[in-house]
Design an enzyme around this catalytic site. Structure first.
Site, mmCIF file in Angstrom:
data_model
loop_
_atom_site.group_PDB
_atom_site.id
_atom_site.type_symbol
_atom_site.label_atom_id
_atom_site.label_comp_id
_atom_site.label_asym_id
_atom_site.label_seq_id
_atom_site.Cartn_x
_atom_site.Cartn_y
_atom_site.Cartn_z
ATOM 1 N N ARG A 36 14.592 7.627 -6.012
ATOM 2 C CA ARG A 36 14.957 6.464 -5.187
ATOM 3 C C ARG A 36 16.411 6.534 -4.747
ATOM 4 N NH1 ARG A 36 11.407 2.083 -8.449
ATOM 5 N NH2 ARG A 36 9.577 2.253 -7.129
ATOM 6 N N LYS A 221 -9.148 -0.780 -10.225
ATOM 7 C CA LYS A 221 -9.960 -1.947 -9.864
ATOM 8 C C LYS A 221 -10.244 -2.093 -8.376
ATOM 9 C CE LYS A 221 -8.271 -4.915 -13.549
ATOM 10 N NZ LYS A 221 -7.310 -6.010 -13.731
ATOM 11 N N GLY A 377 1.733 3.813 -6.638
ATOM 12 C CA GLY A 377 2.425 4.388 -7.793
ATOM 13 C C GLY A 377 1.733 5.571 -8.438
ATOM 14 N N GLY A 400 3.564 -1.458 -3.946
ATOM 15 C CA GLY A 400 3.092 -2.765 -3.481
ATOM 16 C C GLY A 400 3.382 -2.991 -2.012
HETATM 17 P P1 AMP Z 1 -4.231 1.715 -9.734
HETATM 18 O O1 AMP Z 1 -2.889 1.251 -10.230
HETATM 19 O O2 AMP Z 1 -5.177 0.633 -9.389
HETATM 20 O O3 AMP Z 1 -4.118 2.772 -8.664
HETATM 21 O O4 AMP Z 1 -4.931 2.387 -11.003
HETATM 22 C C1 AMP Z 1 -4.418 3.510 -11.622
HETATM 23 C C2 AMP Z 1 -5.015 3.613 -12.963
HETATM 24 O O5 AMP Z 1 -6.424 3.711 -12.869
HETATM 25 C C3 AMP Z 1 -4.556 4.840 -13.716
HETATM 26 O O6 AMP Z 1 -3.761 4.447 -14.793
HETATM 27 C C4 AMP Z 1 -5.848 5.497 -14.169
HETATM 28 O O7 AMP Z 1 -5.801 5.920 -15.498
HETATM 29 C C5 AMP Z 1 -6.866 4.398 -14.001
HETATM 30 N N1 AMP Z 1 -8.208 4.940 -13.810
HETATM 31 C C6 AMP Z 1 -8.624 5.845 -12.926
HETATM 32 N N2 AMP Z 1 -9.913 6.142 -13.100
HETATM 33 C C7 AMP Z 1 -10.353 5.392 -14.130
HETATM 34 C C8 AMP Z 1 -11.599 5.268 -14.815
HETATM 35 N N3 AMP Z 1 -12.663 5.973 -14.426
HETATM 36 N N4 AMP Z 1 -11.669 4.394 -15.843
HETATM 37 C C9 AMP Z 1 -10.595 3.688 -16.223
HETATM 38 N N5 AMP Z 1 -9.389 3.768 -15.632
HETATM 39 C C10 AMP Z 1 -9.270 4.617 -14.603
#
Ligand code: AMP
Length: 420
Positions: A36, A221, A377, A400
């Protein structure tokens, strides 16, 4: 709107909002990743190179009032090393000494102000006891908003020109990211080079993508990505879904997902996305196989199954080989690629293969001429971990902020300058 490359800062003082929210070693307080800081250098060099002077302001972490562990002091030596010159440091943002130092700044000099979030009015979020009533909360917020204007006006009084180059906080309506712009006329406020490149990369993908355009959505999610997915359904040819959110889709379609991550209250939403994709002629690709674990642990037993047949008690933590092949083929045939979110729990070696393979496919497609934008991220962390950042067309610095811009939202830090 004026552009920084056409502006001459000679003899002018610029107050620049940068994003020096860098990670620090917990014991030594040494900066552990200076990405950064490096991101802000082109803007600082331009101002100094023109013969202007520079007052830098940033936040670091989420302090509640003044907390020394969130001081910006550790940034100083790193900044000085990169610029090859000494930089002054002010112990606060609004004190008399600081105002004097800012006023005495000569052309070619740089002053870094202490963490602006040491002032709660920067964010405008009051720090209140949990017992505070709604009335008290409302009154405290109104008071802080008034103080936010005072802070912004005081900081604005230090300089002739305002430059916002903090893309990571552009989605926040804070004192130094948005409100301060009100105290400069149209010809005296602009974006820095970093924000300009971020906007150019996102606008290219959103408004002018070469086809086929493929978006790859992963991460934990569906609920975090729903607005982005909905906006992208109007633009993409292919929508690839991977990562934890996959299993909500699979369950919604009647598949067996064992103990995999699932948002029970988003099953209808998942079906709705599937239907919308059909209506709009978007090719929606879901994984076909799943790498499963008997527990959420890198030492877990691993098994492979069809995506809709995860054994009872097991969790799907990565995409399988067949999925990698299917996704990679689409990626290799794309001309524009957007990637947000890992394909599995890539932090654990055993479940990183899918994310590595997709990152490599994006890099290979980019080498073949595709334009690729990676943001959010965790996908950025993945690209860096596998040393592929140099093989991607643009790696966004704002998680974000990028998400919100790509969702089609107006970002306060952008609107404050562009004025729409
Ligand atoms: P996000 O911040 O929504 O992009 O989510 C990233 C996180 O999703 C990472 O820490 C991953 O470990 C988690 N992730 C990815 N695939 C899976 C999965 N199949 N089950 C649980 N967590 C997951």
């Amino acid at each position: 709107m004026i552009q920084i490359e056409n502006f001459n800062f000679k003899g002018l003082k610029a107050i620049v909002r940068v994003d020096f929210n860098v990670p620090l070693d917990k014991k030594t307080f040494v900066v552990t990743d200076d990405t950064r800081i490096r991101g802000a250098l082109p803007t600082i060099r331009k101002i100094i190179g023109d013969g202007g002077s520079c007052i830098l302001m940033s936040h670091l972490g989420r302090p509640e009032g003044r907390q020394e562990k969130y001081s910006l002091k550790p940034v100083l030596p790193v900044l000085e090393k990169h610029l090859g010159m000494s930089v002054k440091f002010a112990d606060d943002c609004l004190g008399d000494e600081t105002a004097k130092t800012a006023a005495a700044l000569k052309p070619g000099e740089i002053l870094l102000l202490e963490n602006v979030r040491f002032y709660p009015e920067e964010e405008g979020k009051p720090i209140l006891p949990e017992t505070a009533t709604d009335e008290e909360k409302k009154a405290a917020k109104a008071e802080l908003k008034a103080k936010q204007k005072v802070l912004a006006q005081k900081l604005a009084s230090y300089a002739d020109v305002y430059v916002n180059d903090a893309f990571g906080t552009a989605h926040r309506a804070h004192g130094t990211t948005a409100v301060i712009a009100d105290y400069f006329p149209a010809g005296k406020k602009m974006f820095g080079f970093l924000i300009n490149s971020e906007l150019a990369a996102m606008d290219r993908v959103l408004h002018n993508p070469q086809k086929p355009f493929t978006a790859i959505m992963g991460g934990a999610k569906v609920s975090d990505k729903i607005l982005l997915i909905e906006n992208l359904l109007n633009k993409v040819d292919n929508l690839i879904i991977g990562g934890g959110m996959t299993y909500t889709f699979i369950k919604a379609m009647g598949g067996k997902i064992g103990k995999s991550l699932c948002e029970e209250d988003k099953l209808d939403l998942a079906l709705n996305i599937i239907n919308k994709a059909k209506e709009k002629g978007v090719n929606l690709l879901l994984p076909v196989d799943s790498v499963n674990a008997d527990k959420f642990d890198n030492e877990a037993q691993v098994s492979l199954s069809a995506i809709d047949n995860v054994p009872e008690g097991w969790l799907g933590l990565d995409i399988g080989e067949k999925t990698i092949e299917k996704f990679s083929e689409v990626i290799m045939n794309s001309k524009t690629i957007l990637w947000n979110g890992p394909m599995g729990v890539f932090e654990m070696e055993k479940f990183s293969a899918g994310t590595v393979a997709i990152a490599k496919a994006i890099a290979a497609s980019t080498a073949k001429g595709a334009y690729s934008l990676v943001g959010g991220g965790d996908s950025v962390a993945a690209v860096n971990k596998y040393n592929l950042a140099g093989s991607i067309s643009y790696v966004s610095t704002g998680g974000g902020a990028m998400l919100e811009y790509m969702e089609g939202k107006k970002l306060p830090g952008i609107t404050a300058i562009r004025g729409e």
